[in-house]
Every structure is written in C-alpha cells, then in structure tokens.
Design a protein around this motif. Sequence first.
Motif, PDB file in Angstrom:
ATOM      1  N   LEU A  12     -20.498  13.906 134.446  1.00 49.87           N
ATOM      2  CA  LEU A  12     -19.443  14.054 133.448  1.00 49.87           C
ATOM      3  C   LEU A  12     -19.682  13.019 132.356  1.00 49.87           C
ATOM      4  CD1 LEU A  12     -16.688  15.375 132.718  1.00 49.87           C
ATOM      5  CD2 LEU A  12     -15.616  13.497 133.980  1.00 49.87           C
ATOM      6  N   LYS A  13     -19.680  13.476 131.112  1.00 49.20           N
ATOM      7  CA  LYS A  13     -19.977  12.585 129.999  1.00 49.20           C
ATOM      8  C   LYS A  13     -18.940  12.766 128.904  1.00 49.20           C
ATOM      9  CE  LYS A  13     -23.564  11.547 126.642  1.00 49.20           C
ATOM     10  NZ  LYS A  13     -24.901  11.889 126.156  1.00 49.20           N
ATOM     11  N   GLU A  14     -18.386  11.660 128.450  1.00 54.56           N
ATOM     12  CA  GLU A  14     -17.480  11.719 127.294  1.00 54.56           C
ATOM     13  C   GLU A  14     -18.288  12.124 126.069  1.00 54.56           C
ATOM     14  OE1 GLU A  14     -14.051   8.333 127.873  1.00 54.56           O
ATOM     15  OE2 GLU A  14     -15.844   7.800 126.755  1.00 54.56           O
ATOM     16  N   LEU A  15     -17.775  13.077 125.322  1.00 57.77           N
ATOM     17  CA  LEU A  15     -18.441  13.488 124.090  1.00 57.77           C
ATOM     18  C   LEU A  15     -17.667  13.052 122.859  1.00 57.77           C
ATOM     19  CD1 LEU A  15     -19.530  17.106 125.070  1.00 57.77           C
ATOM     20  CD2 LEU A  15     -20.878  14.997 125.154  1.00 57.77           C
ATOM     21  N   GLU A  16     -16.343  13.177 122.929  1.00 57.27           N
ATOM     22  CA  GLU A  16     -15.500  12.862 121.789  1.00 57.27           C
ATOM     23  C   GLU A  16     -14.111  12.522 122.301  1.00 57.27           C
ATOM     24  OE1 GLU A  16     -13.774  15.544 118.177  1.00 57.27           O
ATOM     25  OE2 GLU A  16     -15.896  15.788 118.649  1.00 57.27           O
ATOM     26  N   LEU A  17     -13.487  11.510 121.733  1.00 57.67           N
ATOM     27  CA  LEU A  17     -12.150  11.111 122.145  1.00 57.67           C
ATOM     28  C   LEU A  17     -11.153  11.423 121.036  1.00 57.67           C
ATOM     29  CD1 LEU A  17     -13.070   7.743 123.856  1.00 57.67           C
ATOM     30  CD2 LEU A  17     -12.548   9.910 124.954  1.00 57.67           C
ATOM     31  N   LYS A  18      -9.989  11.901 121.419  1.00 53.56           N
ATOM     32  CA  LYS A  18      -8.989  12.345 120.443  1.00 53.56           C
ATOM     33  C   LYS A  18      -8.478  11.223 119.553  1.00 53.56           C
ATOM     34  CE  LYS A  18      -5.018  12.061 123.550  1.00 53.56           C
ATOM     35  NZ  LYS A  18      -3.949  12.811 124.193  1.00 53.56           N
ATOM     36  N   ASP A  19      -8.548   9.989 120.018  1.00 52.55           N
ATOM     37  CA  ASP A  19      -8.068   8.865 119.200  1.00 52.55           C
ATOM     38  C   ASP A  19      -9.143   8.325 118.259  1.00 52.55           C
ATOM     39  OD1 ASP A  19      -9.754   7.419 120.855  1.00 52.55           O
ATOM     40  OD2 ASP A  19      -8.176   6.171 121.710  1.00 52.55           O
ATOM     41  N   GLY A  20     -10.319   8.939 118.272  1.00 55.56           N
ATOM     42  CA  GLY A  20     -11.389   8.541 117.378  1.00 55.56           C
ATOM     43  C   GLY A  20     -12.219   7.366 117.871  1.00 55.56           C
ATOM     44  N   SER A  21     -11.845   6.786 119.010  1.00 56.72           N
ATOM     45  CA  SER A  21     -12.632   5.672 119.533  1.00 56.72           C
ATOM     46  C   SER A  21     -13.987   6.185 120.023  1.00 56.72           C
ATOM     47  CB  SER A  21     -11.882   4.945 120.648  1.00 56.72           C
ATOM     48  OG  SER A  21     -11.616   5.799 121.725  1.00 56.72           O
ATOM     49  N   ILE A  22     -14.881   5.264 120.237  1.00 50.89           N
ATOM     50  CA  ILE A  22     -16.254   5.632 120.597  1.00 50.89           C
ATOM     51  C   ILE A  22     -16.313   6.164 122.024  1.00 50.89           C
ATOM     52  CG2 ILE A  22     -18.593   4.753 120.934  1.00 50.89           C
ATOM     53  CD1 ILE A  22     -17.985   2.708 118.731  1.00 50.89           C
ATOM     54  N   ALA A  23     -16.860   7.356 122.137  1.00 53.21           N
ATOM     55  CA  ALA A  23     -17.072   7.976 123.448  1.00 53.21           C
ATOM     56  C   ALA A  23     -18.406   7.501 124.001  1.00 53.21           C
ATOM     57  CB  ALA A  23     -17.065   9.492 123.319  1.00 53.21           C
ATOM     58  N   GLY A  24     -18.562   7.617 125.287  1.00 57.65           N
ATOM     59  CA  GLY A  24     -19.847   7.248 125.859  1.00 57.65           C
ATOM     60  C   GLY A  24     -19.801   6.975 127.346  1.00 57.65           C
ATOM     61  N   LYS A  25     -18.628   7.034 127.928  1.00 62.58           N
ATOM     62  CA  LYS A  25     -18.549   6.792 129.367  1.00 62.58           C
ATOM     63  C   LYS A  25     -19.154   7.969 130.125  1.00 62.58           C
ATOM     64  CE  LYS A  25     -14.359   4.050 129.119  1.00 62.58           C
ATOM     65  NZ  LYS A  25     -13.387   4.506 128.126  1.00 62.58           N
ATOM     66  N   ASN A  26     -19.712   7.645 131.285  1.00 60.99           N
ATOM     67  CA  ASN A  26     -20.317   8.653 132.147  1.00 60.99           C
ATOM     68  C   ASN A  26     -19.809   8.479 133.569  1.00 60.99           C
ATOM     69  OD1 ASN A  26     -22.384   9.918 130.332  1.00 60.99           O
ATOM     70  ND2 ASN A  26     -23.046   7.794 130.220  1.00 60.99           N
ATOM     71  N   LEU A  27     -19.735   9.576 134.275  1.00 65.27           N
ATOM     72  CA  LEU A  27     -19.357   9.561 135.681  1.00 65.27           C
ATOM     73  C   LEU A  27     -20.275  10.545 136.394  1.00 65.27           C
ATOM     74  CD1 LEU A  27     -17.320   8.765 137.951  1.00 65.27           C
ATOM     75  CD2 LEU A  27     -15.967  10.729 137.232  1.00 65.27           C
ATOM     76  N   SER A  28     -20.824  10.119 137.489  1.00 65.96           N
ATOM     77  CA  SER A  28     -21.737  10.956 138.244  1.00 65.96           C
ATOM     78  C   SER A  28     -21.411  10.799 139.717  1.00 65.96           C
ATOM     79  CB  SER A  28     -23.173  10.513 137.958  1.00 65.96           C
ATOM     80  OG  SER A  28     -24.088  11.310 138.640  1.00 65.96           O
ATOM     81  N   PHE A  29     -21.269  11.922 140.424  1.00 60.28           N
ATOM     82  CA  PHE A  29     -20.993  11.824 141.856  1.00 60.28           C
ATOM     83  C   PHE A  29     -21.422  13.089 142.583  1.00 60.28           C
ATOM     84  CE2 PHE A  29     -17.215  13.710 140.033  1.00 60.28           C
ATOM     85  CZ  PHE A  29     -16.768  14.628 140.965  1.00 60.28           C
ATOM     86  N   GLU A  30     -21.609  12.925 143.881  1.00 62.52           N
ATOM     87  CA  GLU A  30     -21.926  14.050 144.751  1.00 62.52           C
ATOM     88  C   GLU A  30     -20.708  14.364 145.596  1.00 62.52           C
ATOM     89  OE1 GLU A  30     -25.477  13.354 147.008  1.00 62.52           O
ATOM     90  OE2 GLU A  30     -26.682  13.133 145.193  1.00 62.52           O
ATOM     91  N   PHE A  31     -20.599  15.621 145.975  1.00 60.10           N
ATOM     92  CA  PHE A  31     -19.493  16.038 146.824  1.00 60.10           C
ATOM     93  C   PHE A  31     -19.922  17.227 147.664  1.00 60.10           C
ATOM     94  CE2 PHE A  31     -19.184  18.590 143.061  1.00 60.10           C
ATOM     95  CZ  PHE A  31     -18.687  19.817 143.461  1.00 60.10           C
ATOM     96  N   GLU A  32     -19.130  17.515 148.676  1.00 56.65           N
ATOM     97  CA  GLU A  32     -19.376  18.665 149.536  1.00 56.65           C
ATOM     98  C   GLU A  32     -18.236  19.647 149.408  1.00 56.65           C
ATOM     99  OE1 GLU A  32     -19.978  17.399 153.566  1.00 56.65           O
ATOM    100  OE2 GLU A  32     -21.812  16.308 153.064  1.00 56.65           O
ATOM    101  N   ASN A  33     -18.554  20.909 149.620  1.00 54.39           N
ATOM    102  CA  ASN A  33     -17.540  21.957 149.610  1.00 54.39           C
ATOM    103  C   ASN A  33     -17.958  23.022 150.606  1.00 54.39           C
ATOM    104  OD1 ASN A  33     -16.017  24.438 148.603  1.00 54.39           O
ATOM    105  ND2 ASN A  33     -15.148  22.787 147.357  1.00 54.39           N
ATOM    106  N   HIS A  34     -16.983  23.577 151.299  1.00 57.99           N
ATOM    107  CA  HIS A  34     -17.301  24.587 152.309  1.00 57.99           C
ATOM    108  C   HIS A  34     -17.684  25.926 151.682  1.00 57.99           C
ATOM    109  CE1 HIS A  34     -13.052  25.471 151.553  1.00 57.99           C
ATOM    110  NE2 HIS A  34     -13.302  26.683 151.999  1.00 57.99           N
ATOM    111  N   ASP A  35     -17.383  26.113 150.404  1.00 57.44           N
ATOM    112  CA  ASP A  35     -17.708  27.369 149.723  1.00 57.44           C
ATOM    113  C   ASP A  35     -18.973  27.247 148.885  1.00 57.44           C
ATOM    114  OD1 ASP A  35     -15.517  29.037 150.480  1.00 57.44           O
ATOM    115  OD2 ASP A  35     -14.229  27.925 149.100  1.00 57.44           O
ATOM    116  N   ASP A  36     -19.591  28.390 148.620  1.00 58.15           N
ATOM    117  CA  ASP A  36     -20.708  28.480 147.687  1.00 58.15           C
ATOM    118  C   ASP A  36     -20.094  28.570 146.290  1.00 58.15           C
ATOM    119  OD1 ASP A  36     -22.713  29.331 145.941  1.00 58.15           O
ATOM    120  OD2 ASP A  36     -23.627  30.672 147.414  1.00 58.15           O
TER     121      ASP A  36
END
Length: 96
Positions: A12-36
């Motif tokens: 997940l990557k910030e592209l643009e923020l509604k308040d005009g501040s600089i975007a750039g934060k990133n979040l990366s994670f793994e997860f499991e799910n019982h469904d395809d």
Amino acid sequence: MEKRNNRYHIDLKELELKDGSIAGKNLSFEFENHDDLFKIFYLIKTKNLFEDEKTSLEFILGLKLFTEVLIKNKNHPLFEDLSPAISEFMKKLKSY
C-alpha cells in the motif's frame, strides 16, 4: 500436511493526500485467507454488483480482510454483536 490457508502480500502506497501534504508512506504485509481471493475478485467482477470494477475490488478486499480477522478472533468481545449480522450479510452476498 495440507495447507489450510492461501497466503497473500499487499503493498500500500500513499499517492496523494487531501490536505496537500507530501505523500510517500508505504505499508507492506503478508496475510492468510481461507478463500481464493482472485477467484472471488473474478466472481464479483462478473456479477457487476457495483458500477465499476474498482469499487468491486475495494469492496471484496476490505470485506475479506475484515471477515478473516473476525473468523480468527470469533470469541473477541468486540465482534460479539457483529458476528450474526456479518453471517447474514455473507449469505445474502453469496446469493447474488
């Protein structure tokens, strides 16, 4: 022993923020799910539940992430009142 869950990775990557501040934060994670999830993405897209594909993908990703947490924590008091409603909602969704 057979695996019981599918594994996924999200970036997940910030592209643009509604308040005009600089975007750039990133979040990366793994997860499991019982469904395809990709099978579900395809099924929901073909059912045209929403006006556009993007909304369908947002809906399914959010729902599947949330419901998997609910399943893994079914005895948590936070979900006590919500679980019956989610169960009914999922039955209704599957009937479409």
